[in-house]
Scaffold this motif. Structure first.
Motif, PDB file in Angstrom:
ATOM      1  N   ASP A  81       0.816  -1.228   0.000  1.00 36.64           N
ATOM      2  CA  ASP A  81       0.000   0.000   0.000  1.00 36.64           C
ATOM      3  C   ASP A  81       0.846   1.273   0.000  1.00 36.64           C
ATOM      4  O   ASP A  81       0.323   2.377  -0.020  1.00 36.64           O
ATOM      5  CB  ASP A  81      -0.965   0.007   1.185  1.00 36.64           C
ATOM      6  CG  ASP A  81      -0.259   0.137   2.535  1.00 36.64           C
ATOM      7  OD1 ASP A  81       0.994   0.128   2.599  1.00 36.64           O
ATOM      8  OD2 ASP A  81      -0.980   0.249   3.549  1.00 36.64           O
ATOM      9  N   GLY A  82       2.173   1.130   0.052  1.00 38.50           N
ATOM     10  CA  GLY A  82       3.073   2.279   0.026  1.00 38.50           C
ATOM     11  C   GLY A  82       3.541   2.738   1.384  1.00 38.50           C
ATOM     12  O   GLY A  82       4.356   3.647   1.487  1.00 38.50           O
ATOM     13  N   SER A  83       3.069   2.118   2.428  1.00 39.13           N
ATOM     14  CA  SER A  83       3.518   2.505   3.772  1.00 39.13           C
ATOM     15  C   SER A  83       4.881   1.875   4.046  1.00 39.13           C
ATOM     16  O   SER A  83       5.276   0.905   3.398  1.00 39.13           O
ATOM     17  CB  SER A  83       2.499   2.070   4.827  1.00 39.13           C
ATOM     18  OG  SER A  83       2.342   0.661   4.795  1.00 39.13           O
ATOM     19  N   THR A  84       5.593   2.435   5.015  1.00 41.27           N
ATOM     20  CA  THR A  84       6.879   1.847   5.396  1.00 41.27           C
ATOM     21  C   THR A  84       6.645   0.893   6.559  1.00 41.27           C
ATOM     22  O   THR A  84       5.835   1.160   7.459  1.00 41.27           O
ATOM     23  CB  THR A  84       7.891   2.945   5.798  1.00 41.27           C
ATOM     24  OG1 THR A  84       7.331   3.782   6.801  1.00 41.27           O
ATOM     25  CG2 THR A  84       8.288   3.795   4.600  1.00 41.27           C
ATOM     26  N   VAL A  85       7.338  -0.230   6.506  1.00 37.34           N
ATOM     27  CA  VAL A  85       7.214  -1.272   7.529  1.00 37.34           C
ATOM     28  C   VAL A  85       8.619  -1.717   7.915  1.00 37.34           C
ATOM     29  O   VAL A  85       9.575  -1.468   7.184  1.00 37.34           O
ATOM     30  CB  VAL A  85       6.361  -2.467   7.010  1.00 37.34           C
ATOM     31  CG1 VAL A  85       4.917  -2.030   6.769  1.00 37.34           C
ATOM     32  CG2 VAL A  85       6.949  -3.063   5.747  1.00 37.34           C
ATOM     33  N   PRO A  86       8.754  -2.372   9.052  1.00 33.48           N
ATOM     34  CA  PRO A  86      10.080  -2.839   9.453  1.00 33.48           C
ATOM     35  C   PRO A  86      10.699  -3.781   8.408  1.00 33.48           C
ATOM     36  O   PRO A  86       9.989  -4.519   7.719  1.00 33.48           O
ATOM     37  CB  PRO A  86       9.822  -3.587  10.768  1.00 33.48           C
ATOM     38  CG  PRO A  86       8.527  -3.032  11.282  1.00 33.48           C
ATOM     39  CD  PRO A  86       7.724  -2.679  10.058  1.00 33.48           C
ATOM     40  N   ASN A 143       6.966  -2.324  -8.196  1.00 31.44           N
ATOM     41  CA  ASN A 143       6.687  -1.044  -8.851  1.00 31.44           C
ATOM     42  C   ASN A 143       5.439  -0.405  -8.243  1.00 31.44           C
ATOM     43  O   ASN A 143       5.432   0.779  -7.902  1.00 31.44           O
ATOM     44  CB  ASN A 143       6.501  -1.241 -10.356  1.00 31.44           C
ATOM     45  CG  ASN A 143       6.224   0.066 -11.070  1.00 31.44           C
ATOM     46  OD1 ASN A 143       7.110   0.894 -11.219  1.00 31.44           O
ATOM     47  ND2 ASN A 143       4.980   0.255 -11.502  1.00 31.44           N
ATOM     48  N   ARG A 144       4.392  -1.208  -8.085  1.00 34.91           N
ATOM     49  CA  ARG A 144       3.144  -0.684  -7.497  1.00 34.91           C
ATOM     50  C   ARG A 144       3.371  -0.169  -6.084  1.00 34.91           C
ATOM     51  O   ARG A 144       2.879   0.893  -5.702  1.00 34.91           O
ATOM     52  CB  ARG A 144       2.080  -1.784  -7.470  1.00 34.91           C
ATOM     53  CG  ARG A 144       1.070  -1.626  -8.575  1.00 34.91           C
ATOM     54  CD  ARG A 144       0.042  -2.686  -8.519  1.00 34.91           C
ATOM     55  NE  ARG A 144      -1.097  -2.219  -7.720  1.00 34.91           N
ATOM     56  CZ  ARG A 144      -2.200  -2.904  -7.559  1.00 34.91           C
ATOM     57  NH1 ARG A 144      -2.324  -4.093  -8.094  1.00 34.91           N
ATOM     58  NH2 ARG A 144      -3.179  -2.425  -6.850  1.00 34.91           N
ATOM     59  N   ALA A 145       4.120  -0.920  -5.294  1.00 36.68           N
ATOM     60  CA  ALA A 145       4.401  -0.512  -3.914  1.00 36.68           C
ATOM     61  C   ALA A 145       5.193   0.791  -3.884  1.00 36.68           C
ATOM     62  O   ALA A 145       4.863   1.720  -3.127  1.00 36.68           O
ATOM     63  CB  ALA A 145       5.160  -1.619  -3.182  1.00 36.68           C
ATOM     64  N   TYR A 146       6.232   0.898  -4.702  1.00 37.58           N
ATOM     65  CA  TYR A 146       7.057   2.113  -4.729  1.00 37.58           C
ATOM     66  C   TYR A 146       6.253   3.316  -5.220  1.00 37.58           C
ATOM     67  O   TYR A 146       6.362   4.414  -4.666  1.00 37.58           O
ATOM     68  CB  TYR A 146       8.293   1.921  -5.597  1.00 37.58           C
ATOM     69  CG  TYR A 146       9.254   0.860  -5.116  1.00 37.58           C
ATOM     70  CD1 TYR A 146       9.375   0.534  -3.761  1.00 37.58           C
ATOM     71  CD2 TYR A 146      10.056   0.165  -6.013  1.00 37.58           C
ATOM     72  CE1 TYR A 146      10.261  -0.442  -3.323  1.00 37.58           C
ATOM     73  CE2 TYR A 146      10.949  -0.803  -5.595  1.00 37.58           C
ATOM     74  CZ  TYR A 146      11.053  -1.105  -4.242  1.00 37.58           C
ATOM     75  OH  TYR A 146      11.928  -2.061  -3.821  1.00 37.58           O
ATOM     76  N   VAL A 147       5.440   3.129  -6.247  1.00 38.37           N
ATOM     77  CA  VAL A 147       4.614   4.237  -6.750  1.00 38.37           C
ATOM     78  C   VAL A 147       3.603   4.650  -5.677  1.00 38.37           C
ATOM     79  O   VAL A 147       3.368   5.844  -5.466  1.00 38.37           O
ATOM     80  CB  VAL A 147       3.923   3.866  -8.082  1.00 38.37           C
ATOM     81  CG1 VAL A 147       2.847   4.880  -8.456  1.00 38.37           C
ATOM     82  CG2 VAL A 147       4.951   3.763  -9.206  1.00 38.37           C
TER      83      VAL A 147
END
Length: 147
Positions: free
Chosen positions: A78-83, A119-123
């Motif tokens: 979803d584009g959030s940062t996780v550990p 790609n989807r995650a980074y975008v």
């Protein structure tokens, strides 16, 4: 044939304004208007390269994924940062993305060195950037329409 509302003046004869004050001869007025037009054209010619340079610098700006404040984190779908090591999340790319690559990806292309999913995650991460995060200014300028 003479029109009483449009008297014929010799080109170098001075003209009086409505208040009776003399104004510049017609030929001098014409020269001033032409000079102003030429100056305006010069300004347009000097602004266009500046806009082109700005557009070029927008395409070469960089967007780190994630930004330095979240270095070492992975990117969730979803584009959030996780550990780091979170299942289903993607390791950060080895280098920041160029503005040109991001612009292409936003239009349906793919960021260099990515799979469809990464790609989807980074975008998604880039789309979620907010003021104060690394890469936000670059991303915001990519969103501005160019004329």
């Amino acid at each position: 044939m003479t029109d009483p509302d449009r008297p014929d003046y010799p080109i170098d004869e001075a003209v009086e304004a409505a208040d009776g004050q003399p104004v510049a001869p017609v030929s001098q007025t014409r020269r001033r208007v032409l000079a102003l037009g030429a100056a305006g054209a010069g300004a347009v010619l000097s602004i266009r390269p500046a806009l082109a340079q700005t557009a070029g610098s927008v395409l070469t700006c960089q967007i780190p994924v994630p930004d330095s404040g979240r270095a070492g984190s992975f990117i969730a779908p979803d584009g959030s940062t996780v550990p780091a090591g979170t299942k289903g999340a993607f390791a950060p790319p080895g280098r920041p993305f160029q503005g040109e690559d991001v612009k292409r990806a936003m239009a349906g292309g793919r960021l260099p060195g990515t799979t469809y999913e990464s790609n989807r995650a980074y975008v998604n991460y880039i789309r979620r950037l907010q003021r104060g995060q690394g890469g936000f200014t670059c991303f915001a300028s990519l969103q501005m329409p160019r004329g």
